[in-house]
Motif scaffolding. Structure first.
Motif, mmCIF file in Angstrom:
data_model
loop_
_atom_site.group_PDB
_atom_site.id
_atom_site.type_symbol
_atom_site.label_atom_id
_atom_site.label_comp_id
_atom_site.label_asym_id
_atom_site.label_seq_id
_atom_site.Cartn_x
_atom_site.Cartn_y
_atom_site.Cartn_z
ATOM 1 N N ALA A 183 0.840 -1.212 0.000
ATOM 2 C CA ALA A 183 0.000 0.000 0.000
ATOM 3 C C ALA A 183 0.871 1.258 0.000
ATOM 4 N N ALA A 184 1.948 1.232 0.781
ATOM 5 C CA ALA A 184 2.844 2.394 0.837
ATOM 6 C C ALA A 184 3.476 2.635 -0.534
ATOM 7 N N LEU A 185 3.862 1.538 -1.193
ATOM 8 C CA LEU A 185 4.447 1.651 -2.526
ATOM 9 C C LEU A 185 3.456 2.328 -3.484
ATOM 10 N N GLU A 186 2.193 1.932 -3.397
ATOM 11 C CA GLU A 186 1.167 2.555 -4.250
ATOM 12 C C GLU A 186 1.030 4.052 -3.956
ATOM 13 N N VAL A 187 0.932 4.358 -2.676
ATOM 14 C CA VAL A 187 0.720 5.771 -2.300
ATOM 15 C C VAL A 187 1.921 6.612 -2.729
ATOM 16 N N ILE A 188 3.130 6.113 -2.538
ATOM 17 C CA ILE A 188 4.318 6.872 -2.947
ATOM 18 C C ILE A 188 4.346 7.006 -4.473
ATOM 19 N N SER A 189 3.933 5.964 -5.169
ATOM 20 C CA SER A 189 3.963 6.044 -6.639
ATOM 21 C C SER A 189 2.948 7.073 -7.128
ATOM 22 N N GLU A 190 1.925 7.367 -6.324
ATOM 23 C CA GLU A 190 0.932 8.374 -6.722
ATOM 24 C C GLU A 190 1.316 9.793 -6.292
ATOM 25 N N ARG A 191 1.992 9.921 -5.160
ATOM 26 C CA ARG A 191 2.175 11.249 -4.568
ATOM 27 C C ARG A 191 3.627 11.610 -4.282
ATOM 28 N N GLY A 192 4.543 10.643 -4.367
ATOM 29 C CA GLY A 192 5.877 10.879 -3.831
ATOM 30 C C GLY A 192 5.866 10.654 -2.326
ATOM 31 N N TYR A 193 7.041 10.702 -1.719
ATOM 32 C CA TYR A 193 7.136 10.399 -0.285
ATOM 33 C C TYR A 193 6.741 11.577 0.591
ATOM 34 N N ARG A 194 7.310 12.754 0.323
ATOM 35 C CA ARG A 194 7.050 13.889 1.223
ATOM 36 C C ARG A 194 5.566 14.197 1.315
ATOM 37 N N ALA A 195 4.866 14.070 0.193
ATOM 38 C CA ALA A 195 3.449 14.420 0.187
ATOM 39 C C ALA A 195 2.563 13.228 0.552
ATOM 40 N N ALA A 196 3.159 12.046 0.754
ATOM 41 C CA ALA A 196 2.373 10.864 1.153
ATOM 42 C C ALA A 196 2.013 10.983 2.629
ATOM 43 N N SER A 197 0.835 10.469 3.011
ATOM 44 C CA SER A 197 0.465 10.514 4.430
ATOM 45 C C SER A 197 0.281 9.095 4.959
ATOM 46 N N LEU A 198 0.643 8.913 6.229
ATOM 47 C CA LEU A 198 0.409 7.621 6.874
ATOM 48 C C LEU A 198 -1.080 7.305 6.863
ATOM 49 N N ALA A 199 -1.915 8.343 6.992
ATOM 50 C CA ALA A 199 -3.371 8.122 7.009
ATOM 51 C C ALA A 199 -3.825 7.459 5.702
ATOM 52 N N ALA A 200 -3.253 7.906 4.559
ATOM 53 C CA ALA A 200 -3.654 7.329 3.271
ATOM 54 C C ALA A 200 -3.241 5.864 3.185
ATOM 55 N N VAL A 201 -2.061 5.541 3.706
ATOM 56 C CA VAL A 201 -1.599 4.144 3.678
ATOM 57 C C VAL A 201 -2.485 3.305 4.594
ATOM 58 N N ALA A 202 -2.764 3.810 5.792
ATOM 59 C CA ALA A 202 -3.595 3.071 6.769
ATOM 60 C C ALA A 202 -4.968 2.780 6.164
#
Lengths: 188, 188
Positions: free
Chosen positions: B17-36
């Protein structure tokens, strides 16, 4: 100085500040407030010059292209090597560009269309440079069209290795090694 | 299934899930809430597995290295070409890696040390592969040490061009063109 001239100066200051902020944080995590603060403007004052964060990004990318502008017909392989030398003296600009390129591949990034279009043009330009230097085939038997994306990839890829570890990677020497790999140009 | 096994499964889900979120937003703009949210956990539940956002990033990078793990002594140039073919089938992984590489050059990025260290190792590995294939000099006269950073740069740079414009850039064909540029390997 005219009002237009002052406006232009202020735009230039804002673009330089935006470049710094993006080079520190990337685009998505950059804030208009941080850029405004760096040039002593309120956020409202900044929005007078660039109405959205995206407009500011486009401004930074266009300014970068202007700084690099060389009339196309004068481009040659040895001038590319000189451009790499020049880039090695301005890590902040290279860092901003490399960070934006990285972000641009993530979903719906506002710089994506810019980079996709830019690479189409750059590959065509590199193809023309290679054809001028070598004709229809390089010594390896590859065509200018085949080598152009490799030339662009080497330029981009070396920038990342150099930014991460400037003591380990000599970007300018490595690019000249790549030119050696292409083989001797036929005498013109 | 043991508690440890369930934990491992859950960690794997979170990393994907984290890989997906980072691939969509990058790391700095990724949130733990989105991964959770993507794995049906509360943010508190996610923190049980990865106590910080940075720990999650390290987990993603380590997992990527495991997916790619090939015993070093078996690496050869033709297997590198096969790895490029494989990467062309998994754009989300390539996108995440390329986005993180881009971000890593910005100020104080938590992935910077990882990438700096990784490239040191990868250049050494590529040098060894080239030496096995060609000996002390390639047909161009360059040494394996000189060609290794170019090989790495081509791999990275082609990924950006391919992610931005997959119809215009055939990453696997272009990498094979680069191998042709290196010249024929001497018969072993």
């Amino acid at each position: 100085m005219s009002r237009g001239g002052r406006n232009e100066d202020r735009r230039g200051e804002i673009l330089r500040a935006a470049l710094e902020v993006i080079s520190e944080r990337g685009y998505r995590a950059a804030s208009l407030a941080a850029v405004a603060e760096r040039v002593g403007l309120t956020q409202q004052g900044l929005l007078h010059h660039f109405p959205t964060k995206e407009a500011l990004l486009v401004g930074v990318l266009e300014a970068r292209d202007q700084w690099d502008a060389t009339p196309r017909e004068t481009w040659r392989l040895d001038l590319l090597a000189a451009l790499v030398d020049y880039n090695a003296t301005r890590p902040a600009v290279v860092r901003t560009f490399s960070a934006l390129l990285g972000e641009s591949v993530t979903g719906d990034h506002p710089a994506r269309a810019y980079f996709t279009g830019r690479y189409t043009v750059v590959r065509a330009d590199m193809t023309a440079i290679l054809r001028t230097a070598y004709g229809e085939r390089l010594p390896s038997g590859l065509t200018p069209e085949q080598v152009a994306p490799l030339l662009v990839a080497v330029l981009d890829g070396l920038q990342y290795q150099w930014l991460l570890d400037p003591d380990a990677v000599d970007m300018t020497a490595a690019f000249r090694d790549f030119l050696a790999l292409l083989g001797e140009e036929p005498p013109s």
